[in-house]
Scaffold this active site. Sequence first.
Site, short mmCIF file in Angstrom:
data_model
loop_
_atom_site.label_atom_id
_atom_site.label_comp_id
_atom_site.label_asym_id
_atom_site.label_seq_id
_atom_site.Cartn_x
_atom_site.Cartn_y
_atom_site.Cartn_z
N HIS A 19 -19.36 8.18 0.92
CA HIS A 19 -19.75 6.81 1.23
C HIS A 19 -21.29 6.72 1.17
CE1 HIS A 19 -19.36 2.82 2.93
NE2 HIS A 19 -20.38 3.10 3.73
N ARG B 64 0.83 -1.20 0.00
CA ARG B 64 0.00 0.00 0.00
C ARG B 64 0.87 1.26 0.00
NH1 ARG B 64 -5.01 -0.54 1.49
NH2 ARG B 64 -4.57 -2.34 2.77
N ARG C 288 -9.50 1.42 -2.42
CA ARG C 288 -8.36 0.98 -1.62
C ARG C 288 -8.21 1.91 -0.42
NH1 ARG C 288 -2.09 -0.56 -3.30
NH2 ARG C 288 -2.34 -2.60 -2.42
C1 GRF Z 1 -20.25 5.32 -4.72
O1 GRF Z 1 -21.41 4.70 -4.24
C2 GRF Z 1 -19.37 5.79 -3.59
O2 GRF Z 1 -20.08 6.26 -2.49
C3 GRF Z 1 -18.65 4.52 -3.21
O3 GRF Z 1 -18.38 3.89 -4.45
C4 GRF Z 1 -19.35 4.31 -5.43
C5 GRF Z 1 -18.59 4.91 -6.55
O4 GRF Z 1 -19.41 5.29 -7.62
N1 GRF Z 1 -17.49 4.80 -2.41
P1 GRF Z 1 -18.79 6.16 -8.80
O5 GRF Z 1 -17.53 5.42 -9.27
O6 GRF Z 1 -18.47 7.53 -8.28
O7 GRF Z 1 -19.85 6.18 -9.86
#
Ligand code: GRF
Length: 189
Positions: A108, A64, A90
């Site tokens: 999130h 990482r 990641r």
């Molecule tokens: C979203 O639901 C975000 O909250 C999560 O992963 C997804 C990514 O979607 N962490 P995108 O690639 O922005 O369309």
Amino acid sequence: MNIGILISGRGSNMVSIAEAVISGNIPGAKVSVVISDKATAPGLTSAASLGIKAITIERFGRSREEHDKEIISELKNNEVELVCLAGYMRLVSPLFVSTFEGRIINIHPSLLPQFPGLNAQRQAIEAGVRETGCTVHYVDELLDHGEVILQRKIEVLPDDTEETLSNRLIKLENKTYVEALQQLVNRQN
Ligand code: GRF
């Protein structure tokens, strides 16, 4: 403010941020670079078609920290001041967090601290909650943790599946990320 966006896949949040910047809806902001840890991420093509520098820094079999060192140096070369994680799958290293202390944010798909980790929409359905949402938060060394910047709620409908809920929620996420950036950039100006 120079923004760097990290993605791993579709990139709809990244596109939403980039389009808001391009149309002047986040005054003072510029998307300097989009970095994916996967060469196959569809978001790379979307970023390039918006005229944004889009590059891949593959994880390979690296640790990482080794991987993050290369990303940090690319972000610095592009004079990035704020790092937006947007579907970046990641966990970032302590080195990354300390290099951009207080300047990394994430979105999130839940009302954190509820449902951290993968499949937050499925977790919400399985828990039987009537309401979920999305959270834009500062990133620290823990997964989906760190001070909340902005949360927006959405109703979970009785016949919602993981897919129908995710489809509604992503639209809310796309708006919420832009709104959070408008607030942050405004505060800096
Ligand atoms: C979203 O639901 C975000 O909250 C999560 O992963 C997804 C990514 O979607 N962490 P995108 O690639 O922005 O369309």
